[in-house]
Design an enzyme around this catalytic site. Structure first.
Site, PDB file in Angstrom:
ATOM      1  N   LYS A 185       0.823  -1.214   0.000  1.00 42.00           N
ATOM      2  CA  LYS A 185       0.000   0.000   0.000  1.00 42.00           C
ATOM      3  C   LYS A 185       0.863   1.274   0.000  1.00 42.00           C
ATOM      4  O   LYS A 185       2.083   1.191   0.046  1.00 42.00           O
ATOM      5  CB  LYS A 185      -0.971  -0.044   1.191  1.00 42.00           C
ATOM      6  CG  LYS A 185      -1.909  -1.271   1.134  1.00 42.00           C
ATOM      7  CD  LYS A 185      -2.976  -1.162   0.054  1.00 42.00           C
ATOM      8  CE  LYS A 185      -3.574  -2.488  -0.396  1.00 42.00           C
ATOM      9  NZ  LYS A 185      -4.383  -3.224   0.548  1.00 42.00           N
TER      10      LYS A 185
HETATM   11  C1  LIG Z   1      -5.386  -4.411   0.818  1.00 38.76           C
HETATM   12  C2  LIG Z   1      -6.856  -4.222   0.893  1.00 38.76           C
HETATM   13  C3  LIG Z   1      -7.588  -4.523   2.048  1.00 38.76           C
HETATM   14  C4  LIG Z   1      -6.993  -5.248   3.218  1.00 38.76           C
HETATM   15  O1  LIG Z   1      -5.946  -4.599   3.814  1.00 38.76           O
HETATM   16  P1  LIG Z   1      -5.154  -5.341   4.996  1.00 38.76           P
HETATM   17  O2  LIG Z   1      -4.403  -4.236   5.671  1.00 38.76           O
HETATM   18  O3  LIG Z   1      -4.258  -6.336   4.317  1.00 38.76           O
HETATM   19  O4  LIG Z   1      -6.146  -5.979   5.873  1.00 38.76           O
HETATM   20  C5  LIG Z   1      -8.924  -4.206   2.088  1.00 38.76           C
HETATM   21  N1  LIG Z   1      -9.538  -3.647   1.037  1.00 38.76           N
HETATM   22  C6  LIG Z   1      -8.889  -3.373  -0.116  1.00 38.76           C
HETATM   23  C7  LIG Z   1      -9.636  -2.732  -1.236  1.00 38.76           C
HETATM   24  C8  LIG Z   1      -7.529  -3.679  -0.223  1.00 38.76           C
HETATM   25  O5  LIG Z   1      -6.885  -3.452  -1.380  1.00 38.76           O
END
Ligand SMILES: *Cc1c(COP(=O)(O)O)cnc(C)c1O
Length: 395
Positions: A185
């Site tokens: 992210k």
């Molecule tokens: C990555 C992601 C998540 C989950 O994030 P985590 O921190 O891994 O729990 C949820 N929603 C979307 C759209 C994502 O891309």
């Protein structure tokens, strides 16, 4: 990067600041949630303009706490886009509620407010919009629908740090917003997340539920100011963010604006570089009301112009040394959502159209000009190789 090296779809930008931050925590001997997590919450809340920020160990956990805060009941319905990652809907399901999937806007990835409106029932309790690739969805329409029908809005902002809607940072717009610090992210601590809200009762509930449902500043109970006494208010979760990770997230948050500028510049270089290629469709545009975090650059192929499938395009790019990914396989096409919730291919034509033509190009702050140019020239060489013949036989 040398001309022959593999360009990954993503690489985290962590440096000496993050290494030093972790060392400092390790030397302090306070490893779990503590002063770093506390500082991160303060800085994050200030950065996005929210009154409260609650640090957790994933965006999934933040969604879970948000859903807990609005107190869903078994049988309640929550509208979730089909075009998202499974965590968005899975957290709804764990609460006992029903995920009601909606379609994307025609030609876009983000949800279609018309599809949302058509799915409202007497059991609908909330809408859970997602900002795909970091581009804010039509939150004004979502909020209008929510107000008319007395629904909660929880944003899945896993892609949307920092993004703004009508000049307001995502994280300060809806009742509850969930962010991710997962490895891929826009800022990362490896694993981590944040829940933001302006509602004091929600913040208090989330702080309690993320650490076993224990009241008060539970994390302080082993410190000098702490006490051995605590009370359990509910059957809580275990999703607090430890200080080792919080320190990494703090260092990353300081770089968030710079990362965002670098991401924007790479996206603009792609858009310029692909200009005039009829086989390619650019991502929906960022504008003053919808400022994207550019978490992803999702390119779409135009099958009417090209004699190559999306899957083959990806494998050919890979053989040219370029890593890509696909965001997302719509939920209803996964076996679980089909078998358990009765969805079928064809249910969400806009989401399926976007998915069938999509690939996410490499996009990370440390990409240099040479790397960006190699991605552009490789994509263009494939498009030209597989362009459908321009000659028509008139009959
Ligand atoms: C990555 C992601 C998540 C989950 O994030 P985590 O921190 O891994 O729990 C949820 N929603 C979307 C759209 C994502 O891309």
């Amino acid at each position: 990067m040398s001309a022959s090296s593999f360009i990954p779809f993503h690489r985290a930008s962590v440096g000496q600041e993050e290494i030093d931050a972790v060392s400092e925590v390790l030397r302090s001997q306070w490893l779990t949630t503590g002063p770093k997590a506390h500082q991160l919450e303060k800085d994050f809340a200030e950065y996005v303009g929210a009154r409260y920020a609650v640090a957790v160990n994933s965006c999934t956990a933040a969604l879970q706490l948000a859903i807990d805060a609005i107190d869903l009941r078994p049988g309640d319905e929550v509208i979730v886009p089909a075009y998202t990652f499974t965590a968005t809907a899975a957290t709804v399901i764990h609460s006992g509620a029903v995920p009601v999937l909606c379609d994307s806007k025609p030609g876009e990835f983000n949800l279609d407010p018309e599809s949302v409106a058509s799915l409202i029932s007497p059991r609908t309790r909330a809408i859970l919009p997602v900002h795909i690739a970091g581009l804010p969805c039509d939150l004004e329409a979502v909020h209008d629908i929510a107000e008319q029908n007395e629904l909660h809005v929880i944003e899945d902002a896993a892609h949307a740090l920092p993004a703004s809607f009508q000049g307001r940072k995502i994280g300060s717009v809806s009742e509850l917003t969930a962010f991710s610090f997962y490895a891929t992210k826009t800022i990362t601590s490896g694993e981590g997340g944040m829940l933001t809200t302006d509602n004091e009762a929600y913040a208090r509930r989330a702080r309690c539920m993320r650490l076993h449902g224990i009241s008060g500043d539970a994390w302080k109970r082993y410190s000098r100011e702490g006490s051995w006494f605590y009370e359990v208010e509910d059957a809580g979760f275990k999703s607090n963010l430890c200080d080792i990770l919080a320190a990494i997230a703090l260092a990353q948050l300081k770089k968030c604006e710079r990362f965002a500028e670098q991401r924007r510049a790479i996206a603009q270089a792609y858009i310029r570089g692909f200009d005039g290629e009829e086989g390619l469709e650019m991502p929906p545009e960022s504008d003053r009301d919808h400022e994207s975090a550019w978490h992803l650059f999702i390119l779409r192929l135009r099958p009417e112009e090209l004699e190559i499938s999306r899957d083959k395009f990806i494998s050919e790019l890979k053989s040219l040394g370029i890593g890509t990914s696909v965001h997302f396989i719509p939920l209803h096409l996964h076996p679980y959502y089909a078998e358990r919730w009765g969805y079928r291919a064809g249910d969400f034509p806009n989401a399926e159209d976007a998915y069938s033509r999509a690939l996410s190009l490499p996009l990370f702050p440390d990409m240099d000009r040479e790397t960006i140019d190699r991605v552009i020239s490789s994509v263009i060489s494939l498009v030209r190789t597989y362009r459908k013949s321009q000659c028509f036989i008139h009959g």
